[in-house]
Design a protein around this motif. Structure first.
Motif, mmCIF file in Angstrom:
data_model
loop_
_atom_site.group_PDB
_atom_site.id
_atom_site.type_symbol
_atom_site.label_atom_id
_atom_site.label_comp_id
_atom_site.label_asym_id
_atom_site.label_seq_id
_atom_site.Cartn_x
_atom_site.Cartn_y
_atom_site.Cartn_z
ATOM 1 N N ASP A 59 0.853 -1.186 0.000
ATOM 2 C CA ASP A 59 0.000 0.000 0.000
ATOM 3 C C ASP A 59 0.895 1.244 0.000
ATOM 4 O O ASP A 59 0.737 2.144 0.820
ATOM 5 C CB ASP A 59 -0.938 -0.029 1.216
ATOM 6 N N TYR A 62 2.305 2.694 3.265
ATOM 7 C CA TYR A 62 1.441 2.644 4.455
ATOM 8 C C TYR A 62 1.508 1.237 5.075
ATOM 9 O O TYR A 62 0.641 0.835 5.841
ATOM 10 C CB TYR A 62 0.010 3.068 4.127
ATOM 11 N N HIS A 102 -1.023 0.144 12.149
ATOM 12 C CA HIS A 102 -0.639 -1.183 11.646
ATOM 13 C C HIS A 102 0.794 -1.160 11.137
ATOM 14 O O HIS A 102 1.334 -0.098 10.851
ATOM 15 C CB HIS A 102 -1.582 -1.622 10.515
ATOM 16 N N PHE A 138 -10.490 -2.313 2.416
ATOM 17 C CA PHE A 138 -10.197 -2.530 0.992
ATOM 18 C C PHE A 138 -11.084 -3.633 0.406
ATOM 19 O O PHE A 138 -10.946 -4.006 -0.747
ATOM 20 C CB PHE A 138 -8.723 -2.896 0.797
ATOM 21 N N PHE A 157 -6.969 -3.027 6.881
ATOM 22 C CA PHE A 157 -6.711 -2.711 5.465
ATOM 23 C C PHE A 157 -6.233 -4.000 4.777
ATOM 24 O O PHE A 157 -6.836 -5.041 4.991
ATOM 25 C CB PHE A 157 -5.763 -1.508 5.369
ATOM 26 N N ARG A 191 1.670 13.613 10.457
ATOM 27 C CA ARG A 191 0.317 13.369 9.966
ATOM 28 C C ARG A 191 0.039 11.935 10.419
ATOM 29 O O ARG A 191 0.768 11.008 10.047
ATOM 30 C CB ARG A 191 0.286 13.496 8.448
ATOM 31 N N ASP A 193 -1.813 8.630 10.452
ATOM 32 C CA ASP A 193 -2.667 7.817 9.595
ATOM 33 C C ASP A 193 -3.789 7.150 10.412
ATOM 34 O O ASP A 193 -3.542 6.671 11.527
ATOM 35 C CB ASP A 193 -1.786 6.735 8.944
ATOM 36 N N VAL A 194 -4.964 7.077 9.840
ATOM 37 C CA VAL A 194 -6.148 6.410 10.428
ATOM 38 C C VAL A 194 -6.126 6.344 11.962
ATOM 39 O O VAL A 194 -6.287 5.284 12.568
ATOM 40 C CB VAL A 194 -6.392 5.000 9.833
ATOM 41 N N GLU A 246 -5.560 11.948 10.594
ATOM 42 C CA GLU A 246 -6.525 11.468 9.615
ATOM 43 C C GLU A 246 -7.576 10.687 10.378
ATOM 44 O O GLU A 246 -7.312 9.597 10.877
ATOM 45 C CB GLU A 246 -5.862 10.554 8.572
ATOM 46 N N HIS A 307 -3.882 11.938 -1.998
ATOM 47 C CA HIS A 307 -3.473 10.690 -2.663
ATOM 48 C C HIS A 307 -4.529 9.596 -2.507
ATOM 49 O O HIS A 307 -4.355 8.511 -3.030
ATOM 50 C CB HIS A 307 -2.132 10.225 -2.080
ATOM 51 N N ASP A 308 -5.587 9.867 -1.758
ATOM 52 C CA ASP A 308 -6.643 8.872 -1.557
ATOM 53 C C ASP A 308 -7.908 9.181 -2.337
ATOM 54 O O ASP A 308 -8.881 8.437 -2.238
ATOM 55 C CB ASP A 308 -7.022 8.793 -0.062
ATOM 56 N N ARG A 389 -6.816 4.449 -6.404
ATOM 57 C CA ARG A 389 -6.359 5.788 -6.056
ATOM 58 C C ARG A 389 -5.163 6.195 -6.913
ATOM 59 O O ARG A 389 -4.620 7.279 -6.749
ATOM 60 C CB ARG A 389 -6.036 5.827 -4.564
ATOM 61 N N ARG A 393 -2.330 9.779 -8.410
ATOM 62 C CA ARG A 393 -0.959 9.539 -7.932
ATOM 63 C C ARG A 393 0.069 9.603 -9.057
ATOM 64 O O ARG A 393 1.193 9.151 -8.898
ATOM 65 C CB ARG A 393 -0.896 8.173 -7.242
#
Ligand code: NOJ
Length: 535
Positions: A59, A62, A102, A138, A157, A191, A193-194, A246, A307-308, A389, A393
């Protein structure tokens, strides 16, 4: 003293796609460093870099396999240090994307955890004898069976992105060490993530359905705010560090819980930014709703691409005037702006007719699940393009011979066929270009503190036009955004100057001001509450 990030405009760089510095076709730190002058001239104050740590890139980073290194595709630790130094010399801050929820399945921690049920790190991840019905974001089950130890592990994910067990304090301490390492390396914040996923409900009850699964028990769970407060406290021990979270939700009620006093500095306002199609009233309602919901310690963020998601110019119909209006809103309304790389030249989404070109795990999963559900290859390709996505990108279009992503066999970057039509090279000396408009907006924002942190004197939506006055108590800035295809007239009974327009350079006026179709106008003057009237 005013915090630096309240006055900053951020720019998101998707690591592999921005600028290649060593000729292998993949963006890297040397490349970004070579473009710092471009970013400075554009007027950027802060950079958000997508993950740059070693990763198998299922990913695109990520899925981190080592939190203490630099992925060789992006350079060396020395390249990173040079980049930070050069950015700071230009007054540009840098925030790193950090994935705390994760790790990659290749991370040493997971390798140890899965080696045996008795391993001391077994409990660093979430293992169960039986799966429940939770679905991965996903697609498909969020549980993967491990035949060696006969248990299932949880992944919100991809199955290669294994959820850490934040109920175990050792995990928290390991991640605090990671944060300390990067803060001491000089990053200006993270930043996250999730970040609302860190806790899952320990009852492991099945999620309910309403056509689709409702993710009731696998995010926004009890205890997550306490962890976030601990993270914020830890990071804010270092002076001047910034945290943007996020929180994957478009619900203001959810979003507003995560930022402010003792919590994250800001979260991404998906309620404003991820509108699927353009709708003036909806946009206005979200701006007003945010203003009402937030307390005095909370500040919104403003972004419309990432980017998402699909780039806003493509999502909102492909029209340049509309994209300029959105840019004007983003850089003059209340909130911390985040520009997505390439939006400043109006780069478009990329859609493919060849499934083998899609590299995004979400696109590929979408394709496979669609085939599995009995759809034809053509139908599945439509789903893949919708979900993928990769659309936003593609490589930054510096010029018609830019090398990033232009080499054969680069694993994840594709070049849109019309890439050469929109380039920095073509726009940089054109005063009417998208790029020049962005520069002018950013300059204006820097010159007027009302645009950075002024309050709204009013915020209205009349007849397809959003307009507002922002003021710091001394100056007043009026922003008029005509989102319609019709010319409008407003009576403005005050002495005003045109600071910037997306469609003209001069304003001829009496008491009535004409607003051109799809025009963004920024004016300065002594404009009182009832001085703007519609005619
Ligand atoms: C959010 C990131 O922005 C996205 O790109 C990623 O796929 C998920 N989090 C999972 O880490």
């Amino acid at each position: 003293m005013m915090k630096w990030w309240k006055q900053s405009t951020f720019y998101e760089i998707y690591m592999p796609s921005f600028k290649d510095g060593n000729g292998d076709g993949i963006g890297d730190f040397a490349g970004i460093t070579s473009k710092l002058d471009y970013l400075k001239e554009l007027g950027i104050d802060g950079l958000w870099l997508t993950p740059f740590y070693p990763s198998p890139k299922v990913d695109n980073g990520y899925d981190i396999s080592d939190y203490y290194g630099i992925d060789p595709d992006y350079g060396t630790m020395a390249d990173f240090e040079t980049f930070i130094q050069e950015a700071h010399q230009r007054g540009i801050r840098v925030i790193a994307d950090l994935v705390l929820n994760h790790t990659s399945s290749e991370h040493q921690w997971f390798q140890e955890s899965k080696s045996s049920k008795a391993h001391p790190k077994r409990d660093w991840y979430i293992w169960r004898d039986e799966p429940n019905n939770w679905e991965s974001f996903f697609g498909g089950s969020a549980w993967e069976f491990d035949s060696e130890t006969n248990q299932y592990y949880y992944h919100a994910f991809a199955k290669e992105q294994v959820d850490l067990n934040w109920a175990n304090p050792e995990v928290k301490h390991a991640m605090f060490d990671v944060m300390k390492f990067w803060l001491e390396k000089g990053v200006d914040g993270f930043r996250l993530d999730v970040i609302n996923f860190l806790k899952v409900n320990d009852s492991f009850q099945d999620n309910p359905y309403d056509e689709e699964q409702i993710h009731l028990y696998d995010k926004d769970q009890e205890g997550v705010l306490t962890v976030i407060e601990e993270i914020a406290e830890f990071v804010h021990q270092y002076p001047d560090k910034f945290l943007v979270g996020e929180v994957g939700s478009e619900e203001l009620d959810i979003l507003k819980q995560y930022s402010g006093l003792k919590k994250l500095d800001v979260v991404f306002n998906f309620n404003i930014g991820s509108m699927a199609t353009f709708d003036t009233e909806k946009l206005y309602q979200q701006l007003v709703g945010t203003e009402q919901a937030y307390d005095s310690t909370q500040i919104p963020t403003l972004f419309f691409s990432s980017h998402d998601m699909s780039r806003h110019i493509s999502r909102f119909g492909g029209d340049e005037d509309r994209a300029k209006l959105v840019a004007a809103l983003m850089l003059t309304a209340k909130g911390v702006p985040f520009i997505y790389f390439g939006d400043e030249i109006g780069m478009r989404d990329w859609i493919t007719d060849d499934i083998s070109k899609i590299k995004d795990v979400q696109g590929i999963m979408g394709y496979q699940l669609a085939l599995h559900a009995g759809k034809s290859q053509e139908e599945a390709l439509v789903v893949a393009n919708e979900k993928s996505r990769d659309k936003s990108r593609t490589a930054m279009q510096w010029n018609s011979h830019a090398n990033v992503g232009f080499s054969e066999g680069v694993p994840w970057i594709t070049v849109p066929e019309d890439a050469y039509k929109v380039t920095v090279e073509d726009q940089i000396h054109d005063s009417e270009s998208m790029l020049s408009f962005y520069k002018n907006l950013l300059k204006l924002r820097k010159e007027h503190s009302s645009l950075q942190f002024g309050e709204y004197e009013y915020l209205r939506n009349v007849d397809g036009m959003i307009y507002f006055v922002r003021t710091n108590g001394f100056e007043k800035i009026l922003v008029i955004l005509n989102f319609t295809d019709q010319q409008k007239t407003l009576e403005i009974d005050a002495d005003i100057n045109l600071l910037l327009s997306s469609r003209r350079t001069k304003l001829d006026r009496g008491a009535f001001v004409t607003i051109l179709a799809n025009e963004a106008m920024i004016l300065k003057g002594d404009i009182g509450n009832d001085l703007v009237k519609e005619r």
